[in-house]
Design an enzyme around this catalytic site. Structure first.
Site, PDB file in Angstrom:
ATOM      1  N   TYR A   1       0.845  -1.205   0.000  1.00 44.99           N
ATOM      2  CA  TYR A   1       0.000   0.000   0.000  1.00 44.99           C
ATOM      3  C   TYR A   1       0.880   1.255   0.000  1.00 44.99           C
ATOM      4  O   TYR A   1       0.664   2.176  -0.791  1.00 44.99           O
ATOM      5  CB  TYR A   1      -0.936  -0.033   1.214  1.00 44.99           C
ATOM      6  CG  TYR A   1      -1.708   1.228   1.421  1.00 44.99           C
ATOM      7  CD1 TYR A   1      -2.695   1.620   0.513  1.00 44.99           C
ATOM      8  CD2 TYR A   1      -1.476   2.040   2.527  1.00 44.99           C
ATOM      9  CE1 TYR A   1      -3.412   2.789   0.708  1.00 44.99           C
ATOM     10  CE2 TYR A   1      -2.187   3.201   2.724  1.00 44.99           C
ATOM     11  CZ  TYR A   1      -3.158   3.576   1.814  1.00 44.99           C
ATOM     12  OH  TYR A   1      -3.855   4.745   2.010  1.00 44.99           O
TER      13      TYR A   1
ATOM     14  N   GLU B   1     -11.545   5.323   5.421  1.00 38.49           N
ATOM     15  CA  GLU B   1     -10.968   6.102   6.531  1.00 38.49           C
ATOM     16  C   GLU B   1     -11.975   6.230   7.671  1.00 38.49           C
ATOM     17  O   GLU B   1     -11.597   6.169   8.845  1.00 38.49           O
ATOM     18  CB  GLU B   1     -10.505   7.475   6.049  1.00 38.49           C
ATOM     19  CG  GLU B   1      -9.320   7.446   5.093  1.00 38.49           C
ATOM     20  CD  GLU B   1      -8.011   6.964   5.702  1.00 38.49           C
ATOM     21  OE1 GLU B   1      -7.913   6.792   6.926  1.00 38.49           O
ATOM     22  OE2 GLU B   1      -7.062   6.749   4.924  1.00 38.49           O
TER      23      GLU B   1
ATOM     24  N   TRP C   1      -5.059   0.913  10.591  1.00 39.55           N
ATOM     25  CA  TRP C   1      -5.186   0.904   9.139  1.00 39.55           C
ATOM     26  C   TRP C   1      -4.906  -0.494   8.604  1.00 39.55           C
ATOM     27  O   TRP C   1      -5.492  -0.920   7.604  1.00 39.55           O
ATOM     28  CB  TRP C   1      -4.266   1.954   8.517  1.00 39.55           C
ATOM     29  CG  TRP C   1      -4.451   2.052   7.033  1.00 39.55           C
ATOM     30  CD1 TRP C   1      -3.525   1.778   6.080  1.00 39.55           C
ATOM     31  CD2 TRP C   1      -5.634   2.449   6.322  1.00 39.55           C
ATOM     32  NE1 TRP C   1      -4.063   1.974   4.824  1.00 39.55           N
ATOM     33  CE2 TRP C   1      -5.351   2.379   4.943  1.00 39.55           C
ATOM     34  CE3 TRP C   1      -6.908   2.835   6.713  1.00 39.55           C
ATOM     35  CZ2 TRP C   1      -6.295   2.693   3.958  1.00 39.55           C
ATOM     36  CZ3 TRP C   1      -7.849   3.143   5.732  1.00 39.55           C
ATOM     37  CH2 TRP C   1      -7.540   3.074   4.385  1.00 39.55           C
TER      38      TRP C   1
END
Length: 187
Positions: free
Chosen positions: A16, A38, A46
């Site tokens: 990522y 988010e 995350w």
């Protein structure tokens, strides 16, 4: 070996980081995806969201805001029962509400991209952080974006969430200056 930001520590996070984080996103559907992801991350890591990302894409119809905005009670119940996503009623409700508000942004500004990127005059901010510890959780700019989105009726768009969104979609380049991606994205 390439130096990268210290937070990218596992294969999923490294991929990522190396391919997506901080790359300017101007396509509305991808902006909607990050807005939902988010918000889903609130209170979680995350890494948790990255691990569930493909499940989110499936569950939320490829992040098509027009489809998500039409979700009714049956679809919301199905989402709450889906172990592949974060099963939080408030976050699922927010995704549906935010889809409708996202469409309103598209209608008002011609695109959601034009709206979001207007906060940074259309160009990524270059932060020049030396260490990850220098990266703030929020800024005055994310405060302004958050406030405006809340006034427009969106949920799970607090300042910290919106700063993470700004980082993810490349509105701000928060790669540390020693990271190979910083140089690539600061051109």
């Amino acid at each position: 070996m390439a130096r990268r930001c210290a937070w990218a520590r596992n294969p999923l996070a490294i991929a990522y980081h190396d391919r997506e984080w901080g790359v300017p996103v101007r396509e509305d559907r991808t902006l909607f995806e990050f807005l939902i992801l988010e918000g889903a991350q609130a209170g979680l890591s995350w890494d948790t969201i990255l691990a569930k990302r493909e499940n989110y894409r499936r569950a939320f119809d490829g992040f098509d805001p027009r489809r998500v905005a039409r979700y009714g009670a049956a679809k919301k119940r199905a989402l709450l029962a889906d172990p592949g996503i974060v099963r939080n009623r408030a976050k699922i409700e927010a995704a549906v509400v935010n889809a409708g508000r996202f469409i309103a942004l598209q209608e008002e500004f011609g695109s959601a991209s034009r709206y979001f990127w207007g906060f940074v005059d259309g160009r990524p901010l270059q932060a020049r952080r030396r260490r990850i510890a220098e990266v703030p959780a929020r800024t005055e700019l994310s405060d302004s974006l958050s406030k405006d989105l809340k006034e427009r009726g969106l949920n799970f768009v607090g300042s910290t969430i919106m700063y993470a969104f700004m980082q993810a979609v490349g509105m701000v380049n928060d790669h540390t200056v020693d990271c190979f991606r910083y140089r690539e994205l600061s051109r």
